[in-house]
Enzyme design. Structure first.
Site, PDB file in Angstrom:
ATOM      1  N   ASP A  19       0.826  -1.219   0.000  1.00 24.85           N
ATOM      2  CA  ASP A  19       0.000   0.000   0.000  1.00 24.85           C
ATOM      3  C   ASP A  19       0.859   1.268   0.000  1.00 24.85           C
ATOM      4  OD1 ASP A  19      -2.352   1.424  -0.024  1.00 24.85           O
ATOM      5  OD2 ASP A  19      -2.726   1.244   2.130  1.00 24.85           O
ATOM      6  N   HIS A  36       2.736   3.419  -9.040  1.00 26.29           N
ATOM      7  CA  HIS A  36       2.445   1.995  -9.271  1.00 26.29           C
ATOM      8  C   HIS A  36       3.607   1.308  -9.974  1.00 26.29           C
ATOM      9  CE1 HIS A  36      -1.485   2.392  -7.646  1.00 26.29           C
ATOM     10  NE2 HIS A  36      -1.979   3.124  -8.635  1.00 26.29           N
ATOM     11  N   LEU A 130      10.751 -21.286  -4.292  1.00 26.78           N
ATOM     12  CA  LEU A 130       9.934 -20.215  -3.713  1.00 26.78           C
ATOM     13  C   LEU A 130       8.573 -20.247  -4.407  1.00 26.78           C
ATOM     14  CD1 LEU A 130       9.389 -17.445  -2.264  1.00 26.78           C
ATOM     15  CD2 LEU A 130      10.529 -16.338  -4.170  1.00 26.78           C
TER      16      LEU A 130
HETATM   17  C1  IPE Z   1      -5.398  -2.646  -0.156  1.00 25.24           C
HETATM   18  O1  IPE Z   1      -5.064  -1.327  -0.380  1.00 25.24           O
HETATM   19  C2  IPE Z   1      -5.327  -3.416  -1.438  1.00 25.24           C
HETATM   20  C3  IPE Z   1      -3.990  -3.558  -2.010  1.00 25.24           C
HETATM   21  C4  IPE Z   1      -2.880  -3.188  -1.465  1.00 25.24           C
HETATM   22  C5  IPE Z   1      -3.942  -4.192  -3.299  1.00 25.24           C
HETATM   23  P1  IPE Z   1      -6.178  -0.197  -0.570  1.00 25.24           P
HETATM   24  O2  IPE Z   1      -5.460   1.074  -0.736  1.00 25.24           O
HETATM   25  O3  IPE Z   1      -7.121  -0.597  -1.639  1.00 25.24           O
HETATM   26  O4  IPE Z   1      -6.957  -0.271   0.828  1.00 25.24           O
HETATM   27  P2  IPE Z   1      -7.863   0.795   1.565  1.00 25.24           P
HETATM   28  O5  IPE Z   1      -8.866   1.268   0.565  1.00 25.24           O
HETATM   29  O6  IPE Z   1      -6.970   1.905   2.017  1.00 25.24           O
HETATM   30  O7  IPE Z   1      -8.464   0.045   2.708  1.00 25.24           O
HETATM   31  C1  IPE Z   2      -1.374   0.264  -3.472  1.00 27.39           C
HETATM   32  O1  IPE Z   2      -1.221   1.644  -3.534  1.00 27.39           O
HETATM   33  C2  IPE Z   2      -1.671  -0.356  -4.806  1.00 27.39           C
HETATM   34  C3  IPE Z   2      -3.092  -0.732  -4.993  1.00 27.39           C
HETATM   35  C4  IPE Z   2      -4.010  -0.738  -4.077  1.00 27.39           C
HETATM   36  C5  IPE Z   2      -3.466  -1.165  -6.319  1.00 27.39           C
HETATM   37  P1  IPE Z   2      -2.468   2.625  -3.529  1.00 27.39           P
HETATM   38  O2  IPE Z   2      -2.877   2.865  -4.936  1.00 27.39           O
HETATM   39  O3  IPE Z   2      -3.542   2.144  -2.637  1.00 27.39           O
HETATM   40  O4  IPE Z   2      -1.795   3.940  -2.933  1.00 27.39           O
HETATM   41  P2  IPE Z   2      -2.447   4.965  -1.904  1.00 27.39           P
HETATM   42  O5  IPE Z   2      -3.009   4.169  -0.769  1.00 27.39           O
HETATM   43  O6  IPE Z   2      -3.502   5.699  -2.674  1.00 27.39           O
HETATM   44  O7  IPE Z   2      -1.315   5.840  -1.499  1.00 27.39           O
HETATM   45 MG    MG Z   3      -4.042   2.444  -0.685  1.00 24.35          MG
END
Ligand code: IPE
Ligand code: IPE
Ligand code: MG
Length: 235
Positions: A19, A36, A130
């Site tokens: 995240d 990303h 792995l």
């Molecule tokens: C959780 O992250 C999903 C992934 C890391 C793929 P999100 O960014 O979607 O989660 P919330 O919305 O903050 O709970």
């Molecule tokens: C995690 O990063 C990747 C996915 C959930 C696909 P985020 O896209 O959730 O990044 P933030 O949370 O907005 O910073």
């Molecule tokens: Mg996120």
């Protein structure tokens, strides 16, 4: 910090909630897509560290079922990035004996991604060094509902149903339960990730954003794991 790790208790399975890609990019005045892309690179760092430190199973949460509620442009970018990454790393998987598993509902994924995933799963199915499971269009509640449907369809007698029966019908049936769940970005929640499988997992929340995860972060995770006392209900 020294990267020499000599732990007697090395985890069998680490599960990462990747995240913070968007916030990493925003803090630098960059587009979310850049975050990303850097996140995909960090995922590669983690896989290399797992190989180096002999961790046999890794799960990476790449895209949740709920992430389909993001703007269409971000969803399609992430699908393309997943497709590109699966194709790009196929050779690396073959050369390093990495078995690839997909956990999640494939039906809603673009055909090209489904094809790339199926090819990589088939090509790497006999590898044992792995196991890397990637969660794409994964949601724990949908997974449990699907498992119940499969059990009902098979008409398994009620008296034969135990937790093991349910576990055998989850996407994770080939994986041991995670020993530790690691979430980056400072958020302290599970966001519908592996809810049943983490019943006894250690939880570790890292303040840095996912694109900043490197080998040193991985070593920090191993050190933290070694400090935990897992009682599993015993004294
Ligand atoms: C959780 O992250 C999903 C992934 C890391 C793929 P999100 O960014 O979607 O989660 P919330 O919305 O903050 O709970
Ligand atoms: C995690 O990063 C990747 C996915 C959930 C696909 P985020 O896209 O959730 O990044 P933030 O949370 O907005 O910073
Ligand atoms: Mg996120």
């Amino acid at each position: 910090m020294s990267n020499i790790v000599d732990f007697s208790d090395v985890p069998r399975h680490l599960a990462f909630i990747m995240d913070g890609n968007g916030r990493w990019a925003r803090e630098r005045g960059l587009a979310r897509a850049v975050g990303h892309r850097r996140g995909a690179r960090a995922a590669r760092n983690v896989v290399e560290a797992a190989l180096k430190y002999g961790i046999p199973h890794i799960t990476l949460f790449a895209f949740s079922t709920e992430n389909f509620n993001r703007p269409a442009s971000e969803v399609s970018f992430l699908m393309r990035l997943c497709t590109r990454s699966v194709k790009k790393y196929a050779k690396f998987f073959m050369e390093n004996g990495i078995k690839f598993l997909m956990i999640g509902d494939m039906d809603r994924l673009p055909c090209e991604l489904q094809l790339a995933i199926n090819q990589l799963c088939d090509a790497t199915s006999s590898f044992t060094k792995l196991t890397l499971a990637v969660a794409i269009n994964y949601g724990a509640r949908a997974e449990i509902a699907n498992a119940v449907k499969k059990i009902v369809r098979k008409r398994i007698p009620e008296s034969d149903i135990s937790w093991e029966t349910v576990a055998d019908h989850l996407y994770t049936r080939e994986l041991p339960d995670p020993d530790m769940v690691i979430r980056t970005s400072g958020e302290k929640r599970l966001s519908n990730f592996l809810l049943m499988q983490v019943a006894y997992a250690e939880l570790y929340f890292v303040d840095k954003y996912w694109p900043d995860v490197d080998e040193e972060t991985f070593v920090e995770v191993l050190r933290e794991y070694a400090k935990r006392n897992r009682r599993m209900g015993k004294l």
